[in-house]
Write a protein that holds these residues in place. Structure first.
Motif, PDB file in Angstrom:
ATOM      1  N   LYS A 102       8.759 -75.099  22.829  1.00  0.00           N
ATOM      2  CA  LYS A 102       9.752 -73.990  22.590  1.00  0.00           C
ATOM      3  C   LYS A 102       8.865 -73.314  21.320  1.00  0.00           C
ATOM      4  CE  LYS A 102      14.279 -74.808  23.836  1.00  0.00           C
ATOM      5  NZ  LYS A 102      15.784 -75.180  23.673  1.00  0.00           N
ATOM      6  N   GLN A 103       8.262 -73.916  20.256  1.00  0.00           N
ATOM      7  CA  GLN A 103       7.779 -73.622  19.291  1.00  0.00           C
ATOM      8  C   GLN A 103       6.414 -72.739  19.355  1.00  0.00           C
ATOM      9  OE1 GLN A 103       8.859 -73.173  16.149  1.00  0.00           O
ATOM     10  NE2 GLN A 103      10.768 -74.117  16.547  1.00  0.00           N
ATOM     11  N   GLU A 104       5.623 -73.406  20.284  1.00  0.00           N
ATOM     12  CA  GLU A 104       4.315 -72.775  20.734  1.00  0.00           C
ATOM     13  C   GLU A 104       4.678 -71.701  21.476  1.00  0.00           C
ATOM     14  OE1 GLU A 104       0.463 -74.404  23.207  1.00  0.00           O
ATOM     15  OE2 GLU A 104       2.384 -75.617  23.241  1.00  0.00           O
ATOM     16  N   ARG A 105       5.528 -71.582  22.431  1.00  0.00           N
ATOM     17  CA  ARG A 105       5.792 -70.249  23.292  1.00  0.00           C
ATOM     18  C   ARG A 105       6.132 -69.254  22.402  1.00  0.00           C
ATOM     19  NH1 ARG A 105      10.082 -68.078  24.920  1.00  0.00           N
ATOM     20  NH2 ARG A 105      10.193 -66.611  26.783  1.00  0.00           N
ATOM     21  N   LYS A 106       6.887 -69.365  21.367  1.00  0.00           N
ATOM     22  CA  LYS A 106       7.585 -68.585  20.473  1.00  0.00           C
ATOM     23  C   LYS A 106       6.185 -67.804  19.718  1.00  0.00           C
ATOM     24  CE  LYS A 106      10.617 -67.827  16.463  1.00  0.00           C
ATOM     25  NZ  LYS A 106      11.512 -68.435  15.696  1.00  0.00           N
ATOM     26  N   SER A 107       5.435 -68.761  19.414  1.00  0.00           N
ATOM     27  CA  SER A 107       4.059 -68.336  18.268  1.00  0.00           C
ATOM     28  C   SER A 107       3.269 -67.350  19.260  1.00  0.00           C
ATOM     29  CB  SER A 107       3.327 -69.716  17.986  1.00  0.00           C
ATOM     30  OG  SER A 107       2.140 -69.202  17.415  1.00  0.00           O
ATOM     31  N   HIS A 108       2.905 -67.930  20.788  1.00  0.00           N
ATOM     32  CA  HIS A 108       2.402 -67.217  21.532  1.00  0.00           C
ATOM     33  C   HIS A 108       2.732 -65.753  21.863  1.00  0.00           C
ATOM     34  CE1 HIS A 108      -0.482 -70.540  21.951  1.00  0.00           C
ATOM     35  NE2 HIS A 108       0.084 -70.738  22.809  1.00  0.00           N
ATOM     36  N   PHE A 109       3.922 -65.654  22.141  1.00  0.00           N
ATOM     37  CA  PHE A 109       4.347 -64.472  22.446  1.00  0.00           C
ATOM     38  C   PHE A 109       4.793 -63.560  21.277  1.00  0.00           C
ATOM     39  CE2 PHE A 109       5.591 -66.600  26.329  1.00  0.00           C
ATOM     40  CZ  PHE A 109       5.424 -65.411  27.451  1.00  0.00           C
ATOM     41  N   HIS A 110       4.687 -64.090  19.967  1.00  0.00           N
ATOM     42  CA  HIS A 110       4.855 -63.327  18.731  1.00  0.00           C
ATOM     43  C   HIS A 110       3.334 -62.750  18.517  1.00  0.00           C
ATOM     44  CE1 HIS A 110       5.264 -62.185  14.827  1.00  0.00           C
ATOM     45  NE2 HIS A 110       4.642 -62.754  14.404  1.00  0.00           N
TER      46      HIS A 110
END
Length: 618
Positions: A110-118
């Motif tokens: 979840k943290q990694e996905r949030k960073s990429h889409f940010h």
């Protein structure tokens, strides 16, 4: 194949897809968690099931587990316990290797996905800003061009008008030149901004977005690989316990194969064998002969009629038939006072009427008649003691020497008692040896303790050992007697067991007869007058010996002659005066006393009772 090139314009759809992937992973985690709960619940139910059918300690069920079939069942219960343990292992491994690991991985994902889409949103915002700048520069360039065109037209108009002064024309010309210069500047700015936007747009769609989407693709592929590995682990956790579960099942099969029906049948023989021989044939009784009855060798009265008893080896009685009668019928024969009393004769004095009815006697079948002959004796106090002993045996208080059991069962019980006493002796001796060593240490090292402090305990242990040895000798004497090694119990064993009493031979034989016909249906061995055994005195007997005789509550007169042939009854003659010690309780019997040694029950209708005034008042 790359999401950056193939899906450059599907930012929103990729965002939804990756969220769906995380939801799938969380759903799988929930599935595994519920599986672990099922495994724990199943293991708990298996353990409870195994515990439910385990034999209880010191119970009758524990004795039943000497048979091979029940031992196999016990082994099955134990293996089911181990089987349940393997399901607990499955639950623990799934919790640690799948649920725990995936839960942590989901948080990281979840943290990694949030960073990429940010980063993707940031790139989109940047290109949108560049586009807005380009649009603003374009509009400004368009406006300046229009303003320059209008200024040029105004100048030309002023220049052609002869009425306008030269100063106004010059002013219009300067204004037109200024507007043209501003248009040129806007054109240059627009051109520069356009080039910059094209460069940014190229970088956005061919560099930044592909990189971000590639990272998102790699993240999603790792998620897919991870869930596949978890599914493999899910299967491996089960596969790891299969050998142990298979071993449990093999042990259950082995236990089932160990069942020996022949051995179980032999154990049944050892458990219930009485040691008696089957009864012989009963001879025909010819009633056509005047009052002549032939008694077969197997009749119950053959030894009692002559006052002799044929000694039996190993405690077996060939001539006894009554141990094999149903208990309820036997009790009805032995406890005759509890039967309905016989009706009184029609005449007030049957002996005075020549042809009147005879003195009341119960009609007996031949076997019942033998029982009456077998049990007939003067009703002494010790005969009531025998009856009371029988009642106590029915209530579970057996004699110390197990004489109420058949010979074979008695031998087994005595052997078991001897083994238990020997174990107790060994335990006491071990404690004594330990205390002796401790005392030696205290003697050598007084600072460690007082040697005299253990003397009292050593003395107690010595007394306990001596008492246990005497008990062992007593039970070994009884065991040797049962096994036929000794012809009769030694005098010392009699004293140890509390059975030695100074009584004449007739009293011994009379009480022995009572014991032979005790109402509890216990088994005894027939012996001659010289080798007759005294019945072991139980606590119940001691209480009876200490009881005071019942007080007299009145007198009675016998209206008819009554022959008390059953145990507990007493014979009376017509006109005889006796003492009443217990009224009729509603069963039709009254308890009377002739003297200190003779008392019993007679039918209430056979006597006329005169109660004392004090007894009536009470």
């Amino acid at each position: 194949m790359s999401w950056g090139t193939e899906l450059w314009d599907q930012f929103d759809n990729l965002e939804k897809h990756t969220q769906w992937g995380i939801d799938v992973l969380e759903k799988y985690i929930k599935f595994v968690k519920e599986r672990t709960e099922i495994e724990l619940s199943y293991a708990k139910q298996l353990r409870n099931l195994s515990k439910k059918y385990q034999p209880k300690k010191n119970s009758k069920e524990e004795e039943e587990y000497r048979y091979t079939s029940t031992r196999a069942f016990l082994a099955t219960l134990n293996e089911m316990n181990d089987y349940a343990g393997q399901h607990e292992v499955i639950s623990e491994n799934m919790t640690s290797l799948i649920t725990g690991e995936l839960t942590r991985y989901v948080q990281e994902l979840k943290q990694e996905r949030k960073s990429h889409f940010h980063d993707g949103r940031k790139a989109q915002q940047h290109i949108e800003t560049c586009w807005k700048q380009l649009e603003a520069s374009k509009r400004r360039f368009e406006r300046d061009c229009k303003e320059a065109d209008r200024a040029q037209q105004y100048f030309e108009k002023m220049d052609a008008d002869i009425n306008v002064t030269k100063a106004d024309v010059e002013k219009a010309r300067q204004q037109a030149q200024l507007r043209h210069q501003m248009a040129e500047d806007s054109k240059a700015e627009y051109s520069s901004t356009l080039q910059k936007f094209n460069s940014e747009q190229h970088d956005h769609y061919y560099t930044h977005i592909p990189n971000i989407f590639q990272k998102i693709q790699e993240m999603e592929e790792r998620r897919i690989v991870r869930i596949g590995e978890s599914m493999k682990t899910f299967a491996e956790v089960d596969r790891q316990v299969i050998p142990i579960i298979g071993k449990c099942l093999d042990e259950i099969t082995k236990a089932a194969e160990s069942i020996d029906h022949k051995n179980d049948s032999q154990l049944v023989i050892e458990a219930f064998k009485s040691g008696f021989e089957p009864p012989g044939d009963i001879d025909f009784e010819d009633f056509t002969q005047p009052m002549k009855r032939t008694v077969s060798e197997s009749s119950l009265s053959n030894s009692r009629g002559d006052g002799k008893s044929e000694p039996k080896f190993g405690g077996k009685s060939k001539g006894k038939l009554w141990p094999f009668i149903k208990k309820n019928k036997l009790m009805s024969l032995l406890t005759s006072p509890h039967q309905p009393p016989p009706p009184p004769p029609a005449s007030a004095s049957p002996s005075a009427v020549p042809n009147g009815p005879q003195s009341p006697k119960q009609q007996k079948e031949p076997l019942s008649h033998r029982f009456n002959e077998f049990m007939t004796s003067k009703p002494k106090i010790h005969c009531f003691r025998s009856l009371k002993r029988g009642l106590s045996l029915k209530l579970g208080a057996g004699p110390e020497d197990f004489s109420n059991l058949p010979p074979e069962q008695r031998r087994k019980k005595l052997q078991q008692k001897v083994d238990e006493l020997n174990k107790d002796i060994q335990k006491e001796m071990d404690q004594r040896d330990a205390l002796t060593k401790m005392k030696d240490v205290y003697i050598k090292n007084p600072q460690m303790g007082d040697a005299a402090s253990v003397d009292h305990r050593l003395a107690e242990l010595g007394q306990n050992i001596e008492k246990l040895r005497l008990e062992v000798q007593k039970f070994e004497g009884w065991l040797a007697e049962v096994e036929g090694r000794l012809p009769m119990r030694s005098e010392q064993a009699r004293r140890q067991s509390g059975l030695y009493e100074a009584q004449n031979t007739s009293a011994v034989n009379s009480c022995a007869q009572d014991r032979e016909s005790s109402p509890d249906g216990s088994y005894t061995e027939e012996q001659s007058q010289e080798t007759e055994m005294k019945v072991p005195a139980t606590d119940f007997d001691d209480e009876f010996d200490d009881e005071e005789p019942l007080p007299t509550i009145g007198t009675c007169k016998a209206l008819y002659t009554f022959e008390g042939q059953n145990e507990g009854t007493i014979s009376v003659a017509e006109g005889e005066m006796l003492y009443v010690i217990e009224e009729d309780k509603g069963d039709g019997w009254t308890r009377i006393r002739r003297n200190e040694d003779e008392e019993g029950y007679v039918p209430t209708s056979y006597v006329e009772v005169y109660l004392d005034k004090n007894a009536k008042d009470s």
